[in-house]
Design a protein around this motif. Structure first.
Motif, short mmCIF file in Angstrom:
data_model
loop_
_atom_site.label_atom_id
_atom_site.label_comp_id
_atom_site.label_asym_id
_atom_site.label_seq_id
_atom_site.Cartn_x
_atom_site.Cartn_y
_atom_site.Cartn_z
N GLY A 144 38.38 20.55 -53.23
CA GLY A 144 37.07 19.51 -53.49
C GLY A 144 36.44 19.15 -52.33
O GLY A 144 35.53 18.42 -52.02
N ARG A 145 36.77 19.71 -51.12
CA ARG A 145 36.08 19.47 -49.84
C ARG A 145 34.98 20.70 -49.81
O ARG A 145 35.06 21.75 -50.45
CB ARG A 145 37.05 19.50 -48.52
CG ARG A 145 38.25 18.52 -48.82
CD ARG A 145 39.21 18.37 -47.64
NE ARG A 145 40.03 17.69 -47.94
CZ ARG A 145 41.16 17.73 -46.89
NH1 ARG A 145 41.20 18.34 -45.91
NH2 ARG A 145 42.19 16.66 -46.83
N ARG A 146 34.14 20.71 -48.57
CA ARG A 146 32.99 21.49 -48.55
C ARG A 146 33.04 22.07 -47.13
O ARG A 146 32.77 23.53 -47.11
CB ARG A 146 31.70 20.68 -48.73
CG ARG A 146 30.39 21.64 -48.49
CD ARG A 146 30.24 22.47 -49.67
NE ARG A 146 29.22 23.48 -49.30
CZ ARG A 146 28.75 24.37 -50.38
NH1 ARG A 146 29.70 24.76 -51.28
NH2 ARG A 146 27.98 25.39 -49.88
N LYS A 147 33.21 21.64 -46.19
CA LYS A 147 33.06 22.37 -44.81
C LYS A 147 34.18 23.40 -44.51
O LYS A 147 35.73 23.25 -44.96
CB LYS A 147 33.29 21.27 -43.56
CG LYS A 147 32.26 20.44 -43.52
CD LYS A 147 32.44 19.29 -42.48
CE LYS A 147 31.03 18.36 -42.52
NZ LYS A 147 31.42 17.29 -41.48
N VAL A 148 33.74 24.23 -43.67
CA VAL A 148 34.72 25.41 -43.23
C VAL A 148 34.52 25.70 -41.94
O VAL A 148 33.38 25.93 -41.46
CB VAL A 148 34.60 26.80 -44.00
CG1 VAL A 148 35.48 27.81 -43.70
CG2 VAL A 148 34.63 26.58 -45.73
N LEU A 149 35.72 25.62 -41.12
CA LEU A 149 35.62 26.11 -39.61
C LEU A 149 35.92 27.57 -39.27
O LEU A 149 36.77 28.16 -39.93
CB LEU A 149 36.43 25.23 -38.88
CG LEU A 149 36.26 23.71 -38.57
CD1 LEU A 149 35.75 22.99 -39.73
CD2 LEU A 149 37.19 22.91 -37.74
N SER A 150 34.96 28.03 -38.46
CA SER A 150 35.20 29.20 -38.12
C SER A 150 34.95 29.34 -36.53
O SER A 150 34.24 28.54 -35.98
CB SER A 150 34.47 30.30 -38.74
OG SER A 150 33.10 29.94 -38.50
N MET A 151 35.35 30.55 -35.85
CA MET A 151 35.03 30.69 -34.43
C MET A 151 33.77 31.25 -34.01
O MET A 151 32.93 32.11 -34.79
CB MET A 151 36.06 31.90 -33.81
CG MET A 151 37.61 31.28 -33.93
SD MET A 151 38.59 32.51 -33.08
CE MET A 151 40.27 31.59 -33.17
N TYR A 152 33.47 30.96 -32.98
CA TYR A 152 31.95 31.49 -32.38
C TYR A 152 32.34 32.87 -32.11
O TYR A 152 31.20 33.82 -32.89
CB TYR A 152 31.74 30.92 -30.89
CG TYR A 152 30.92 29.76 -31.12
CD1 TYR A 152 29.61 29.67 -31.62
CD2 TYR A 152 31.49 28.39 -30.95
CE1 TYR A 152 28.91 28.26 -31.84
CE2 TYR A 152 30.83 27.10 -31.17
CZ TYR A 152 29.44 27.34 -31.55
OH TYR A 152 28.76 26.20 -31.62
N ARG A 153 33.24 33.48 -31.87
CA ARG A 153 33.40 34.90 -31.53
C ARG A 153 33.92 35.58 -32.94
O ARG A 153 35.45 35.51 -32.93
CB ARG A 153 34.25 35.37 -30.32
CG ARG A 153 33.64 34.93 -29.01
CD ARG A 153 34.32 35.19 -27.84
NE ARG A 153 33.48 34.59 -26.73
CZ ARG A 153 32.63 35.54 -26.06
NH1 ARG A 153 32.16 36.51 -26.25
NH2 ARG A 153 32.09 34.71 -24.70
N SER A 154 33.10 35.69 -34.08
CA SER A 154 33.63 36.20 -35.16
C SER A 154 32.96 37.07 -35.87
O SER A 154 31.67 37.02 -35.72
CB SER A 154 34.42 34.81 -35.96
OG SER A 154 33.22 34.28 -36.20
N TYR A 155 33.40 37.95 -36.87
CA TYR A 155 32.50 38.42 -38.05
C TYR A 155 33.23 38.47 -39.28
O TYR A 155 34.49 38.93 -39.41
CB TYR A 155 32.28 39.95 -37.78
CG TYR A 155 31.34 40.47 -38.72
CD1 TYR A 155 29.91 39.97 -38.52
CD2 TYR A 155 31.68 41.48 -39.68
CE1 TYR A 155 28.95 40.56 -39.55
CE2 TYR A 155 30.85 41.75 -40.63
CZ TYR A 155 29.47 41.39 -40.56
OH TYR A 155 28.77 42.07 -41.53
N HIS A 156 32.67 37.71 -40.20
CA HIS A 156 33.55 37.62 -41.44
C HIS A 156 32.65 38.25 -42.66
O HIS A 156 32.96 38.25 -43.79
CB HIS A 156 33.59 36.26 -41.83
CG HIS A 156 34.61 35.51 -40.74
ND1 HIS A 156 35.75 35.72 -40.63
CD2 HIS A 156 34.12 34.50 -40.03
CE1 HIS A 156 36.46 35.12 -39.74
NE2 HIS A 156 35.51 34.24 -39.13
N GLY A 157 31.29 38.84 -42.39
CA GLY A 157 30.82 39.58 -43.53
C GLY A 157 29.22 39.17 -43.43
O GLY A 157 28.82 38.29 -42.85
#
Length: 462
Positions: A144-157
């Protein structure tokens, strides 16, 4: 290779200038390519591939040291995968995902058997970007939450949520797609944003930074943290000891879903079924694609922990795809498991990585002034090229293009002329050949890269 088979099944000789011209004409006239200014590119027409090698229409052979896009784990035209697809096409080419299918169910079972304990369900997608999209959707719907944390150096698509979570410059033109994306700095000891001097310091300080980010963003607003188990295109960044278990502990403390993006490192790239097995941590959702069937037919998915899966026992999951778990793709996936086990793929990846790749690359640090650091595991390594080993100034600037990227272009050109197709990104060359590469081919390819580094050495020498 002196011949190739065209799309009509005819066997034709190489070189074939007429075929090369036809392929180039159709491509340049009608194919719109990704991540490119269309008038600035000249894609290589490929006539055939076998094992770790592919050929152009001029008859030139290239050792595929990038496994295409780090997905061709079992190499070009593996006979077992080709036969599995042909057999499946002959008996049931497709069926919608709402119906049960034998190869879809078998592949899901096989994946769950090698996943961490407590992962019994698999949701299939058409590739890695969709896998990450749907993992995020599962995390959001179940928390039921919205935010997602990810790294600056990343590729997810490159789909909407996946590109918003991506940290590299490919995000810049697209980063208004998902307002819930929040970025943080991951560990990268060679260029530590935390001024760390040891792997232990890097892990401790990176975890402190992540926890501070969680607190400042509001833990009750954060659905998930998504992390490439080993950061892929953006540096082959192997997490320092304790980092991923520390992420797991933070997720437990704040009720956050931990998503392990294994699109690139899953299915043998590190010498493990899943990369997470090497680092002593367990996610809640695990995404995969690429190596699950070497990209022979598009396939990806999410392996779902029992805890997350139970949230959807009575609550419908709001998501679906027409081609989820396509039988042709799953048949190649089942064959992949059979090949891995019969041929000891995981064991040979660990052996070649430890016995051949690692010592060879580490010797380059001593012999090449342009080599600042090498890092990796299994058959997944990065060589970071610098102008000055003391200052660690990159050989080319971050996100270099045009004249700024010339030294890396020259290096890649030298490697290709010598018969190796390398994977380069910014100031790095990655070593990621097919997992079935013969030892002689691997040593020969490393030798070509060794010689091509002379181009970078000239820049480093000033």
């Amino acid at each position: 290779m002196t011949t190739y088979t065209d799309r009509h099944g005819a066997t034709l000789p190489l070189p074939d200038a007429a075929a090369d011209a036809r392929v180039r004409s159709d491509d340049r006239s009608h194919v719109f390519h990704s991540w490119s200014a269309q008038a600035a590119i000249d894609p290589l027409p490929v006539a055939a591939g076998r094992g770790s090698t592919f050929w152009d229409y001029d008859g030139n052979a290239y050792l595929d040291f990038s496994s295409q896009l780090v997905n061709l784990n079992l190499g070009h035209q593996h006979p077992d995968l080709v036969a599995a697809i042909q057999q499946q096409a002959g008996r049931l080419s497709t069926i919608q995902p709402a119906m049960a299918n034998d190869v879809r169910g078998e592949l899901a079972r096989l994946i769950s058997e090698v996943a961490p304990d407590g992962f019994e369900k698999v949701f299939f997608t058409n590739g890695g970007a969709e896998a990450n999209e749907y993992a995020v959707r599962m995390a959001r719907q179940s928390t039921g939450r919205r935010k997602v944390l990810s790294m600056y150096r990343s590729y997810h698509g490159s789909t909407s949520t996946a590109i918003s979570l991506t940290g590299d410059p490919r995000r810049w033109a697209n980063d208004t797609a998902d307002a819930g994306a929040v970025r943080f700095f991951g560990p990268y000891l060679y260029r530590s944003p935390f001024h760390a001097e040891t792997p232990e310091q890097e892990a401790e300080r990176a975890l402190a930074h992540l926890e501070q980010t969680i607190q400042l963003e509001g833990p009750q607003t954060i659905a998930a943290i998504i992390i490439e188990t080993v950061v892929g295109t953006n540096g082959v960044l192997v997490p320092p000891p304790g980092y991923l278990p520390g992420v797991r502990a933070l997720c437990d403390r704040y009720g956050i879903v931990y998503i392990a993006d294994e699109v690139m490192v899953g299915f043998g790239r590190l010498g493990e079924w899943f990369g997470i097995d090497a680092f002593g941590a367990q996610p809640d959702l695990l995404t995969f694609a690429k190596g699950v069937n070497s990209g022979y037919v598009p396939l990806g998915g999410v392996v779902i922990s029992d805890r997350i899966a139970r949230a959807f026992d009575t609550m419908p999951f709001a998501g679906g795809l027409t081609y989820s778990g396509h039988p042709l793709a799953c048949a190649a996936g089942v064959a992949t498991f059979e090949v891995f086990r019969r041929d000891g793929i995981l064991e040979r990846v660990r052996d070649l990585g430890e016995r051949v790749v690692e010592p060879t690359l580490r010797s380059w640090v001593e012999r090449h002034p342009s080599v600042g650091e090498v890092r990796g595991r299994g058959l997944f390594w990065a060589v970071e090229l610098v102008r000055d080993a003391e200052t660690r100034e990159p050989l080319v600037p971050f996100n270099a293009a045009g004249a700024d990227a010339a030294p890396m272009v020259a290096f890649a050109t030298a490697a290709r002329r010598a018969g190796v197709w390398p994977f380069t990104h910014f100031n790095r060359v990655h070593v990621a050949p097919p997992l079935v590469i013969e030892e002689e081919e691997l040593r020969r390819g490393l030798g070509v890269i060794d010689e091509a580094l002379a181009v970078a050495d000239e820049v480093a020498a000033g």
